[in-house]
Enzyme design. Structure first.
Site, PDB file in Angstrom:
ATOM      1  N   HIS A 179       1.177   1.329  -7.750  1.00 14.29           N
ATOM      2  CA  HIS A 179       2.233   2.287  -7.421  1.00 14.29           C
ATOM      3  C   HIS A 179       2.808   2.942  -8.676  1.00 14.29           C
ATOM      4  CE1 HIS A 179       5.388  -0.385  -8.920  1.00 14.29           C
ATOM      5  NE2 HIS A 179       4.785  -1.370  -8.291  1.00 14.29           N
ATOM      6  N   GLU A 218       3.229  -7.886  -3.651  1.00 11.52           N
ATOM      7  CA  GLU A 218       3.253  -8.429  -5.008  1.00 11.52           C
ATOM      8  C   GLU A 218       3.477  -9.935  -4.970  1.00 11.52           C
ATOM      9  OE1 GLU A 218       2.224  -8.635  -7.830  1.00 11.52           O
ATOM     10  OE2 GLU A 218       3.267  -7.108  -9.041  1.00 11.52           O
TER      11      GLU A 218
END
Length: 200
Positions: free
Chosen positions: A11, A82
């Site tokens: 990202h 994550e």
């Protein structure tokens, strides 16, 4: 089996990413810089046809996927979240090392968070899901895009290369970058790594 190529897309920049703070489950938005990085991926990705697009459920990954032009194809994949940093969420490595010298996420535990073994299980499930798309004729190419986060993508690459999550320790990965994992003569290989997109 078709020739599988895994595209790993980190990202764009967030406030904590720029500050070096570990961002696991905290659902931060992209900064304007991060949105520009995400748009910069679009020209690269537009040159390829993706069999599948998988994204972490966190907004920084989903928004990057949208701005990169693949939002309509995206499927949410919870295993692409994550690392769960537990008690270290929001802390920098420098702060953690004040109490745990030489700490890294790849070599030390995260109290209250995930273990390396748990992360490896997630990575292997993602690889298995992506591999299932490569059911075409031998020699055909199957591109699967994975929009996610720095440590989980580094860990996934380590698992792809047979080194487990710890293999990601030597793979630096910037925001808004793309990587490609594939094969070289039937051996899993690193094709591109940490390639910067053109700023939009």
């Amino acid at each position: 089996m078709a020739a599988l190529h895994l595209w790993l897309l980190r990202h764009g920049a967030t406030e904590w990413a720029l500050n070096g703070r570990h961002t696991g489950n905290t659902d931060l938005p992209l900064l304007p810089q991060g949105e520009a990085e995400a748009r910069g991926l679009a020209p690269v990705l537009a040159q390829h046809r993706f069999t599948a697009v998988l994204s972490s459920p966190l907004q920084r990954a989903r928004r990057t996927c949208e701005l990169a032009g693949l939002g309509e194809q995206a499927q949410i994949e919870p295993d692409l979240k994550e690392w769960d940093y537990g008690d270290y969420e929001g802390l920098t490595t420098a702060v953690i090392r004040q109490s745990v010298p030489d700490w890294t996420v790849f070599s030390h535990p995260c109290p209250g968070g995930e273990s390396s073994d748990q992360v490896q299980q997630r990575c292997e499930r993602v690889i298995a899901r992506a591999s299932a798309y490569a059911s075409g004729a031998p020699g055909e190419r199957c591109d699967v895009a994975l929009f996610a986060h720095g440590h989980i993508l580094r860990s996934l690459a380590g698992c792809w290369l047979g080194q487990g999550p710890a293999g990601g320790a030597r793979l630096v990965l910037g925001t808004g970058s793309f990587c490609v994992l594939g094969y070289e003569r039937q051996t899993r290989a690193l094709i591109h790594w940490n390639a910067p997109a053109q700023p939009a």
